[in-house]
Design a protein around this motif. Structure first.
Motif, PDB file in Angstrom:
ATOM      1  N   GLN A  69      38.193  35.595  39.652  1.00  0.00           N
ATOM      2  CA  GLN A  69      39.311  36.329  40.266  1.00  0.00           C
ATOM      3  C   GLN A  69      38.911  37.758  40.592  1.00  0.00           C
ATOM      4  N   LEU A  70      38.105  38.349  39.711  1.00  0.00           N
ATOM      5  CA  LEU A  70      37.649  39.713  39.966  1.00  0.00           C
ATOM      6  C   LEU A  70      36.792  39.760  41.228  1.00  0.00           C
ATOM      7  N   VAL A  73      39.152  39.569  44.231  1.00  0.00           N
ATOM      8  CA  VAL A  73      39.893  40.825  44.384  1.00  0.00           C
ATOM      9  C   VAL A  73      38.974  41.902  44.973  1.00  0.00           C
ATOM     10  N   VAL A  83      44.503  46.427  46.710  1.00  0.00           N
ATOM     11  CA  VAL A  83      44.391  45.388  45.681  1.00  0.00           C
ATOM     12  C   VAL A  83      45.496  44.362  45.901  1.00  0.00           C
ATOM     13  N   ARG A  85      47.971  41.835  44.728  1.00  0.00           N
ATOM     14  CA  ARG A  85      48.648  41.528  43.470  1.00  0.00           C
ATOM     15  C   ARG A  85      49.645  40.379  43.636  1.00  0.00           C
ATOM     16  N   ALA A  90      45.969  42.628  38.961  1.00  0.00           N
ATOM     17  CA  ALA A  90      44.758  43.400  39.274  1.00  0.00           C
ATOM     18  C   ALA A  90      45.162  44.827  39.624  1.00  0.00           C
ATOM     19  N   TRP A 124      40.337  40.493  30.002  1.00  0.00           N
ATOM     20  CA  TRP A 124      40.112  41.478  31.051  1.00  0.00           C
ATOM     21  C   TRP A 124      38.723  41.257  31.661  1.00  0.00           C
ATOM     22  N   SER A 135      39.833  46.192  37.918  1.00  0.00           N
ATOM     23  CA  SER A 135      40.017  45.277  36.778  1.00  0.00           C
ATOM     24  C   SER A 135      41.017  44.183  37.112  1.00  0.00           C
ATOM     25  N   VAL A 136      40.856  43.076  36.407  1.00  0.00           N
ATOM     26  CA  VAL A 136      41.773  41.931  36.497  1.00  0.00           C
ATOM     27  C   VAL A 136      42.169  41.546  35.073  1.00  0.00           C
TER      28      VAL A 136
END
Length: 431
Positions: A69-70, A73, A83, A85, A90, A124, A135-136
């Motif tokens: 996911q990071l 993103v 970002v 969301r 995130a 995280w 960050s996610v």
């Protein structure tokens, strides 16, 4: 705590609890508890290892998902400068970001961090974006619920396994306990004089069955003991029987001697030898269980008056409550019992000798030094009279009295009175 350390802690606790098991439990339940405890220890250890493995698997899966996911993103952020969301948590420079993870990202590394503290655990994933940190955050609510459900299933299945182990152990131990109880019951019967009692294990077992070996040993011991005692009984009876003929001739010859003091001494010793011989024959019959009573229903008080009169008892018969009770007994054997007890009181005790009838019990008491502790503890022994202060004798009087009482179904209790003196009580079966 690591899984091996946790398992070792469970093992020590289980051992401590096993040592605290009450000693009064039967062997069957002890075996069942040991099996259940062992299965519980194995189940707890395996459950702890499975819990740790499942938790590590879930965390690894969530870490990989957060990393993926990071990456998505980051791609969107580099294209749009914003970002996304829409479906994930995130952010850039999120204030909730753990300090360790922020420092790792600013150092140029892409890292993940599992936060299990607090009521809202999460994973995280972070990486640097310029001088900022992208960050996610992936919540672990569903995974924690899944892990709890997994733990519940482990507990249920573990409890089922322990219960089945306890039931199986109790079932397996029941046979062992039953065989041991049978061996104990047979041993008690042998100690009571039933020398023909056997467990039924006639041959030594071929396998390693300790209980069968014990049963075989008890049967072998009983057979050997019975053989030896029967040989001793036959020897005693044969000796006494063979002595009768020469003693009869000796008695006849003594009667033909002219009256004198030496003649009286010879006649007295011959009479003592005849009495001893008859006593030995009676003991042999009692040991062989060859005596059979001729039971009658009689009123105890009048029966005792006639017995004491024939015994030459000079005192009076005292009657307590229920002195006229009806009893089922053999009058001839009861006379033998009472005569021996009265003679024992006269010979070894001190006057006055008292005889009391109360209900179905006859009590003979003297005022001497009382029975020796050995007699009260172990019963009378043949040819042993106890303390020297209780006089001389063969020691067969009490033995015969107790043997004849067993024949007619009576009980003889020996004790010492608090104020001094020996007390013998014969309790007869009530009609």
């Amino acid at each position: 705590m690591t899984p091996p350390t946790r398992a070792w802690g469970f093992a020590r606790e289980a051992l401590r609890r096993l040592r605290a098991v009450p000693q009064g439990l039967s062997l069957r339940w002890k075996i069942a508890m040991v099996l259940a405890g062992g299965c519980a220890l194995v189940a707890v250890t395996i459950g702890a290892l499975m819990h740790e493995a499942r938790a590590a698997q879930l965390v690894t899966t969530v870490r990989e998902s957060a990393t993926m996911q990071l990456a998505r993103v980051r791609q969107v952020y580099e294209l749009t400068g914003q970002v996304d969301r829409s479906d994930i948590d995130a952010a850039v420079d999120d204030r909730r970001l753990p300090v360790e993870l922020r420092q790792s990202a600013l150092a140029g590394r892409r890292s993940t961090f599992v936060d299990l503290d607090g009521p809202d655990p999460a994973v995280w994933a972070a990486r640097p974006i310029g001088d900022q940190v992208l960050s996610v955050r992936r919540p672990l609510v569903a995974e924690r619920a899944e892990l709890r459900e997994f733990d519940r299933e482990l507990i249920c299945w573990g409890a089922l396994v322990v219960a089945l182990a306890a039931l199986g152990g109790a079932g397996l131990a029941s046979r062992l306990s039953r065989e041991l109880r049978t061996a104990a019951a047979i041993a008690r019967r042998i100690s009571r004089g039933e020398l023909d009692a056997r467990i039924g294990q006639s041959a030594a077992p071929s396998g390693r069955n300790e209980v069968a070996e014990l049963a075989c040993a008890v049967d072998t011991m009983a057979a050997s003991l019975q053989s030896r005692l029967e040989a001793e009984q036959r020897f005693t009876a044969d000796v006494a029987h063979e002595l009768r003929t020469p003693l009869t001739g000796l008695h006849t010859a003594a009667e033909l001697l002219p009256p004198s003091r030496p003649t009286e001494l010879v006649r007295d010793r011959v009479a003592a030898l005849r009495t001893l011989t008859e006593d030995l024959l009676e003991v042999a019959r009692l040991d062989a269980r060859a005596e059979h009573p001729d039971l009658e229903v009689r009123s105890l008080a009048p029966l005792m008056e006639g017995i004491l009169r024939r015994c030459g008892f000079a005192g009076e018969l005292a009657e307590g409550d229920g002195g006229g009770a009806l009893v089922r007994t053999d009058p001839r054997r009861l006379e033998r019992i009472v005569a021996n007890l009265v003679a024992n009181a006269r010979r070894h005790g001190a006057e006055p000798v008292e005889v009391t009838v109360s209900g179905t019990a006859v009590t003979v008491r003297d005022h001497g030094v009382g029975f020796p502790e050995r007699v009260l503890r172990d019963g009378p022994s043949r040819f042993v009279t106890g303390a020297m202060s209780r006089g001389q004798g063969t020691g067969l009087g009490l033995t015969i009295a107790l043997g004849q009482a067993e024949v007619i179904g009576a009980r003889v209790a020996l004790r010492n009175a608090a104020s001094g003196g020996a007390v013998a009580t014969v309790v007869l079966p009530e009609a």
